[in-house]
Design a protein around this motif. Structure first.
Motif, PDB file in Angstrom:
ATOM      1  N   GLN A  30       7.566   3.110  -4.612  1.00 44.46           N
ATOM      2  CA  GLN A  30       7.195   4.215  -5.499  1.00 44.46           C
ATOM      3  C   GLN A  30       8.429   4.843  -6.151  1.00 44.46           C
ATOM      4  O   GLN A  30       8.433   5.129  -7.348  1.00 44.46           O
ATOM      5  CB  GLN A  30       6.425   5.276  -4.708  1.00 44.46           C
ATOM      6  CG  GLN A  30       5.032   4.851  -4.279  1.00 44.46           C
ATOM      7  CD  GLN A  30       4.394   5.849  -3.324  1.00 44.46           C
ATOM      8  OE1 GLN A  30       5.082   6.603  -2.636  1.00 44.46           O
ATOM      9  NE2 GLN A  30       3.064   5.861  -3.292  1.00 44.46           N
ATOM     10  N   LYS A  33       9.885   2.468  -8.798  1.00 44.70           N
ATOM     11  CA  LYS A  33       9.073   2.441 -10.021  1.00 44.70           C
ATOM     12  C   LYS A  33       9.232   3.724 -10.831  1.00 44.70           C
ATOM     13  O   LYS A  33       9.250   3.695 -12.061  1.00 44.70           O
ATOM     14  CB  LYS A  33       7.597   2.219  -9.664  1.00 44.70           C
ATOM     15  CG  LYS A  33       7.257   0.792  -9.248  1.00 44.70           C
ATOM     16  CD  LYS A  33       5.771   0.643  -8.987  1.00 44.70           C
ATOM     17  CE  LYS A  33       5.414  -0.811  -8.657  1.00 44.70           C
ATOM     18  NZ  LYS A  33       3.958  -0.975  -8.385  1.00 44.70           N
ATOM     19  N   GLU A  34       9.347   4.836 -10.138  1.00 43.69           N
ATOM     20  CA  GLU A  34       9.457   6.122 -10.819  1.00 43.69           C
ATOM     21  C   GLU A  34      10.826   6.319 -11.455  1.00 43.69           C
ATOM     22  O   GLU A  34      10.944   6.823 -12.582  1.00 43.69           O
ATOM     23  CB  GLU A  34       9.195   7.260  -9.812  1.00 43.69           C
ATOM     24  CG  GLU A  34       9.352   8.664 -10.369  1.00 43.69           C
ATOM     25  CD  GLU A  34       8.302   9.033 -11.386  1.00 43.69           C
ATOM     26  OE1 GLU A  34       8.563   9.933 -12.210  1.00 43.69           O
ATOM     27  OE2 GLU A  34       7.213   8.416 -11.368  1.00 43.69           O
TER      28      GLU A  34
END
Length: 341
Positions: A30, A33-34
C-alpha cells in the motif's frame, strides 16, 4: 491416479501460496503504491570539452533521487546530488523527462529545491509526516534509485534518533534519523516514509566501508525539511538571522584554545553593537585585546562556530534572544533583537 493426485496437490499448493499475505506485507504494498508516483529520478550532467576536437559535450556526472513537493513543479533532493551540475533532468514515474532549474540550495543541510514545468496533473506531492513523533523501532520504508535501478523499495526500522552527520560544506547536520532500511548510492534525496506513506525524512547518507549498504543509513528529518524548503523556494537560500558581528578566524580560536566564538568586530547599528558587545580592540599601548567570546544563545550552548550558526537557525529576524559571553574572564549576558541578513 497418482499422477492426477500430484497435479491436483501442486495446483492447490500454488493457490495457497498465491493467496498468502501478512498485514505487514499488505502495508508495504500500500505504501509503495501510494508514494512511488511521487518519487523522481534525478540526473546530474556536466559539460566537458573533447581534447581533440575541442567540441563541448554533455556527459552524465551522477544520479540520485528526489520527490515531488507540490503540484507547482517543485522537487526536493539532496544538495550533493546536484552539486556542480550544468544540466539537471528530472524523470517522473510516467517516464516523461523535464529539464530542471535550481531554485534554492542549503549545503549546510544537504538540501536543494528544483523546479520543472510539468503539468500539475502529472505531479503527485508526498504527504508530510511528523518526525518529532518517531521512536526507535518504528517501521520505515525508503524508495529510491540505488545504482540507477529506479523506484526500488526497501524496508526497515528507525535504528536511532538524534544522530549527527557532516554536510557537504563540513557543517554538522543534527537530529538525523538513523535507519537500517537499505540505502545505497542513488538513494540520496529520496523519501523515508512511515507506514502511512507520509514523508518523515530525506535519505542522505550511508555509513559503509565498502560504499554499499551495511544497514546504517541516515535521513534528514521532515521537521527540518518543512522549515527549510519554503525558504529555498522564496529566497533561494537558508535565511538565518544575524547578530551583526564579524568572527575571528576559527583556526586562530582553535589554535589559542578558546572555547566559544570570539568576536573580531561588531557592525555599527546592528544588534550586537546596540547591546554593547565588543570585538577585538587596542589598549593604551597599542596591543590587541581579546573581545567578547560568545558561549551561549538562550539555552543553547555555543562552543564552536557551527554551534552558533545552528543556534541562530532556530530563530527568525525580530526574535528576542539572550546572548551569553565571556569578557575579561567574567561571564555576562545581554538581550538583543535579531536582525534580517
Amino acid at each position: 491416479m497418482l499422477l492426477l493426485w500430484a497435479v491436483l496437490m501442486s495446483l492447490a499448493g500454488a493457490g495457497a501460496g498465491a493467496g498468502f499475505s501478512t498485514d505487514d506485507e499488505t502495508n508495504n504494498i500500500q505504501v509503495f503504491k501510494e508514494a512511488s508516483p511521487s518519487v523522481v529520478y534525478v540526473t546530474n550532467e556536466t559539460v566537458v570539452r573533447d581534447p581533440r576536437s575541442f567540441d563541448l559535450h554533455t556527459v552524465p556526472r551522477g544520479s540520485g533521487t528526489g520527490f515531488v513537493w507540490n503540484d507547482g513543479g517543485y522537487i526536493v533532493t539532496n544538495f550533493h546530488v546536484i552539486e556542480g551540475a550544468r544540466q539537471i533532468t528530472i524523470t517522473l514515474q510516467d517516464r516523461s523527462s523535464w529539464k530542471a532549474k535550481v531554485m534554492g540550495i542549503a549545503p549546510e543541510k544537504d538540501l536543494a529545491v528544483l523546479h520543472i514545468e510539468a503539468p500539475a496533473a502529472t505531479l503527485q506531492p508526498l504527504a508530510l509526516g511528523d518526525s518529532s513523533a518517531l521512536t526507535v523501532g518504528n517501521k520505515v520504508l525508503a524508495i529510491g534509485n540505488p545504482f540507477g535501478l529506479d523506484t526500488t523499495l526497501t524496508v526497515g526500522v528507525v535504528s536511532a534518533l538524534g544522530r549527527e552527520i557532516q554536510a557537504p560544506n563540513n557543517r554538522k547536520i543534527r537530529n538525523v534519523i538513523q535507519t537500517d532500511a537499505a540505502i545505497n548510492p542513488g538513494n540520496s534525496g529520496g523519501p523515508l516514509l512511515n507506514s502511512e506513506a507520509k514523508l518523515i525524512g530525506v535519505n542522505t547518507a550511508i555509513f559503509s566501508p565498502s560504499g554499499a549498504s551495511v544497514g546504517i543509513g541516515f535521513a534528514i528529518p521532515v521537521d527540518t525539511v518543512k522549515k527549510i524548503v519554503p525558504q529555498l523556494i522564496a529566497h533561494g537560500r537558508l535565511v538565518r538571522p544575524i547578530l551583526g558581528i564579524e568572527l575571528a578566524p576559527e583556526q586562530w580560536a582553535r589554535r589559542n584554545g578558546i572555547k566559544g566564538v570570539p568576536i573580531m568586530r561588531v557592525t555599527r547599528g546592528l544588534p550586537a553593537q546596540k547591546a554593547g558587545l565588543r570585538g577585538i580592540r587596542r589598549n593604551a599601548w597599542g596591543a590587541a585585546e581579546l573581545g567578547d567570546i560568545i558561549i551561549g544563545v538562550d539555552t543553547h550552548v555555543v562552543e564552536t562556530y557551527d554551534d552558533l550558526l545552528t543556534a541562530l537557525e532556530r530563530y527568525k529576524p525580530g526574535d528576542r534572544v539572550s546572548v551569553s559571553f565571556v569578557r575579561d574572564g567574567d561571564i555576562d549576558k545581554r538581550a538583543l533583537t535579531l536582525a534580517a541578513p
